[in-house]
Design a protein around this motif. Structure first.
Motif, PDB file in Angstrom:
ATOM      1  N   GLY A  79       0.802  -1.214   0.000  1.00 22.58           N
ATOM      2  CA  GLY A  79       0.000   0.000   0.000  1.00 22.58           C
ATOM      3  C   GLY A  79       0.839   1.270   0.000  1.00 22.58           C
ATOM      4  O   GLY A  79       2.072   1.242  -0.041  1.00 22.58           O
ATOM      5  N   GLU A  81       1.713   5.202   1.613  1.00 26.74           N
ATOM      6  CA  GLU A  81       1.727   5.887   2.899  1.00 26.74           C
ATOM      7  C   GLU A  81       2.536   7.171   2.787  1.00 26.74           C
ATOM      8  O   GLU A  81       3.182   7.433   1.780  1.00 26.74           O
ATOM      9  N   GLU A  94       8.235   6.608   9.097  1.00 30.63           N
ATOM     10  CA  GLU A  94       7.032   5.998   8.528  1.00 30.63           C
ATOM     11  C   GLU A  94       6.227   5.434   9.680  1.00 30.63           C
ATOM     12  O   GLU A  94       6.591   4.408  10.254  1.00 30.63           O
ATOM     13  N   PRO A  95       5.171   6.088  10.091  1.00 32.25           N
ATOM     14  CA  PRO A  95       4.392   5.599  11.227  1.00 32.25           C
ATOM     15  C   PRO A  95       3.870   4.185  10.992  1.00 32.25           C
ATOM     16  O   PRO A  95       3.565   3.811   9.853  1.00 32.25           O
ATOM     17  N   ALA A  96       3.772   3.422  12.071  1.00 33.32           N
ATOM     18  CA  ALA A  96       3.285   2.044  11.950  1.00 33.32           C
ATOM     19  C   ALA A  96       1.892   2.019  11.333  1.00 33.32           C
ATOM     20  O   ALA A  96       1.587   1.197  10.477  1.00 33.32           O
ATOM     21  N   THR A  97       1.050   2.926  11.789  1.00 30.99           N
ATOM     22  CA  THR A  97      -0.272   3.047  11.185  1.00 30.99           C
ATOM     23  C   THR A  97      -0.208   4.147  10.136  1.00 30.99           C
ATOM     24  O   THR A  97       0.061   5.301  10.465  1.00 30.99           O
ATOM     25  N   PRO A  98      -0.399   3.809   8.865  1.00 28.15           N
ATOM     26  CA  PRO A  98      -0.319   4.832   7.823  1.00 28.15           C
ATOM     27  C   PRO A  98      -1.215   6.024   8.142  1.00 28.15           C
ATOM     28  O   PRO A  98      -2.337   5.869   8.646  1.00 28.15           O
ATOM     29  N   VAL A 100      -2.637   8.420   6.196  1.00 30.04           N
ATOM     30  CA  VAL A 100      -3.786   8.736   5.336  1.00 30.04           C
ATOM     31  C   VAL A 100      -4.599   7.461   5.133  1.00 30.04           C
ATOM     32  O   VAL A 100      -4.118   6.503   4.524  1.00 30.04           O
ATOM     33  N   ARG A 101      -5.784   7.471   5.676  1.00 29.33           N
ATOM     34  CA  ARG A 101      -6.666   6.297   5.602  1.00 29.33           C
ATOM     35  C   ARG A 101      -8.095   6.760   5.364  1.00 29.33           C
ATOM     36  O   ARG A 101      -8.552   7.722   5.981  1.00 29.33           O
ATOM     37  N   PHE A 102      -8.797   6.067   4.520  1.00 26.27           N
ATOM     38  CA  PHE A 102     -10.215   6.384   4.343  1.00 26.27           C
ATOM     39  C   PHE A 102     -10.993   5.911   5.561  1.00 26.27           C
ATOM     40  O   PHE A 102     -10.740   4.815   6.084  1.00 26.27           O
ATOM     41  N   ALA A 109     -10.684   2.388  -0.145  1.00 23.05           N
ATOM     42  CA  ALA A 109      -9.326   2.051   0.285  1.00 23.05           C
ATOM     43  C   ALA A 109      -8.329   2.876  -0.522  1.00 23.05           C
ATOM     44  O   ALA A 109      -8.491   3.046  -1.737  1.00 23.05           O
ATOM     45  N   LEU A 110      -7.333   3.370   0.148  1.00 24.09           N
ATOM     46  CA  LEU A 110      -6.321   4.206  -0.502  1.00 24.09           C
ATOM     47  C   LEU A 110      -5.524   3.385  -1.508  1.00 24.09           C
ATOM     48  O   LEU A 110      -5.010   2.313  -1.183  1.00 24.09           O
TER      49      LEU A 110
END
Lengths: 418, 93
Positions: A79, A81, A94-98, A100-102, A109-110
């Motif tokens: 994906g 990020e 790079e954060p563990a949780t991306p 930008v998320r819908f 989904a991105l």
């Protein structure tokens, strides 16, 4: 004995000069950084960062004393990020949780991030992302958290937008520096939309822009706009490169005027605008949507200096034989020095630079992966706000020569880039 | 139920503390395994599943030697003491 697996290429940061220029060059296989002093006569290179991942969007944020590079690495597998570096590539976050998320309720989904755009200077923690599927995300805390712009997402037109060749992407985000609340975006296909109330409501702004692929050639929306550029000092002045069509607006997109006068083709992708002169813009015409290469095998930047009244081919230093090149929508950048530096990259992996507003060109680098993004920025000193270099008188330049690429200085201690 | 091991591919090991294998307590299905993995190493599951909770298109998940796409997807049941492998598909350009 099985072949040994090669390690991913390690990358050092790029050394930068205060008042110099940094180029963020996104490719299909990673991000490269180039830097130069204000003279822009030679370039240092660093990268690839995020090797193996495409980087369709990058941005430099020099507001509020930052020296932050944003990038949008996208993996076919894992994906897309957002990542950032505050030390010119020495380390990346790079954060563990991306970020930008819908939201779940959108059931979307991105797929990719196509544009990263810092907000107004007086809103230095605001930053925007244009993404695929076409949507706008906004952060008001310098990128820590992001939210979907629901005004645009819930627009009744959105469900009728169709994907272009690159997918259904929102690829252009233009923040009006003089009018709070005004943002112009462009989507392929969907066309131009503008908000004047900070993103609560959006209106289509496609009057005069053709849509060759519809029975009605001038619909309210649905145009396949490839790129728009805006002049910082006169934000009502916009130029638009369409999927067939070249336009100018003097009223912030309320209306568009055809300016395809004297170009070999009005098909193309990228655009640039002169930082000082709103009448000067740059394009790279492409033969057609069927043959997406430079016409006649000549790599030519066309420049207008009269708002699109006429265009001149700028060829000095560019190959004029067997140059079947493609320059995609975000692969041209312009710096804010005087004379203006103009830069573009090709799908064949060449990076060209002009330090005299497109009059002459130098090949900075070849052999890169396909270039999809070129952003140019002037790096202010860490203690000073972003500033313009001292203006210099325009002079005739000597014939183009190949720029020297020298390795960046090795840092005292290297940290592994993510 | 016996423990289940999830094999973490190299590109995701920065998000699993460098581990190439993560043991889970007692998930009954692949979906439950990924949910438990999300509590331990959210950076891994975020990159295996998209925002809709669907396995990303170019990722394959195997239970033993069986691809869950040929079984019951995320509802595929996990036998005792099995290995779940997350593998990037052969794709790219």
């Amino acid at each position: 004995m099985p072949a040994r697996k090669l390690k991913a290429p390690a990358s050092r940061p790029v050394a930068v000069d205060d008042g110099g220029v940094i180029l963020l060059v996104g490719t299909m296989k990673g991000l490269f950084l180039f830097s130069s002093g204000p003279s822009r006569r030679s370039w240092r290179k660093a990268g690839p960062f995020f090797p193996g991942r495409s980087v369709y969007a990058a941005a430099y944020d020099g507001r509020a004393g930052r020296r932050r590079i944003w990038a949008a690495p996208a993996s076919m597998h894992w994906g897309a990020e957002l990542a950032w570096s505050d030390d010119f590539g020495k380390s990346w976050t790079e954060p563990a949780t991306p970020l930008v998320r819908f939201p779940e309720e959108t059931k979307a989904a991105l797929k990719n991030i196509w544009q990263i755009a810092p907000g107004r200077a007086d809103a230095s923690d605001t930053i925007y992302c244009g993404v695929e599927p076409s949507a706008l995300f906004e952060s008001k805390d310098a990128g820590k958290t992001w939210s979907l712009n629901t005004g645009l997402w819930n627009h009744p037109h959105r469900e009728k937008w169709m994907p272009g060749g690159g997918g259904l992407c929102l690829h252009t985000v233009l923040v009006d520096p003089s009018r709070a609340g005004r943002i112009t975006v462009a989507s392929s296909t969907g066309g131009v939309y503008r908000t004047d109330d900070g993103g609560r409501s959006w209106q289509a702004r496609n009057r005069g822009v053709r849509a060759e692929f519809f029975p009605d050639k001038h619909p309210e929306f649905g145009q396949c706009v490839h790129k728009i550029v805006q002049h910082a000092a006169r934000p009502g002045r916009l130029y638009l490169q369409n999927h067939w069509g070249l336009y100018r607006s003097d009223d912030g997109g309320d209306s568009w005027t055809d300016i395809a006068h004297g170009v070999p083709s009005d098909f193309g992708f990228c655009m640039g605008i002169h930082p000082d002169d709103p009448d000067t813009a740059f394009i790279v015409p492409i033969h057609s949507d069927g043959f997406r290469c430079t016409p006649e095998g000549k790599l030519r930047v066309y420049r207008t200096r009269n708002g699109g009244g006429s265009w001149e081919a700028m060829t000095r230093g560019l190959p004029q034989k067997d140059a079947y090149e493609t320059v995609v929508r975000d692969a041209m950048g312009v710096d804010s020095l005087n004379p203006a530096g103009v830069y573009f990259g090709t799908r064949s992996g060449k990076l060209f630079a002009s330090r005299d507003a497109a009059r002459s060109w130098e090949l900075v680098q070849e052999g890169l992966p396909p270039v999809v993004c070129v952003k140019a920025a002037v790096v202010a000193s860490a203690a000073a706000p972003e500033r313009r270099a001292k203006p210099v008188r325009r002079v005739k330049t000597s014939p183009a020569r190949r720029a020297k690429v020298s390795p960046g200085r090795r840092p005292a201690r290297r940290r592994r880039a993510a | 139920m016996m423990p289940v091991s999830v094999l973490i591919p190299g590109p995701l090991q920065p998000f699993s503390g460098g581990r190439n294998r993560v043991g889970l307590s007692s998930p009954r299905t692949v979906g439950e395994a990924l949910a438990e993995l999300a509590t331990l190493h959210p950076g891994v599951s975020e990159r295996v599943l998209d925002e809709r909770g669907e396995v990303r298109p170019h990722i394959n998940i195997f239970v033993g030697e069986d691809n869950i796409r040929d079984a019951s997807g995320l509802s595929t049941r996990l036998p005792e003491d099995c290995e779940v492998a997350i593998l990037p598909a052969v794709s790219g350009g």
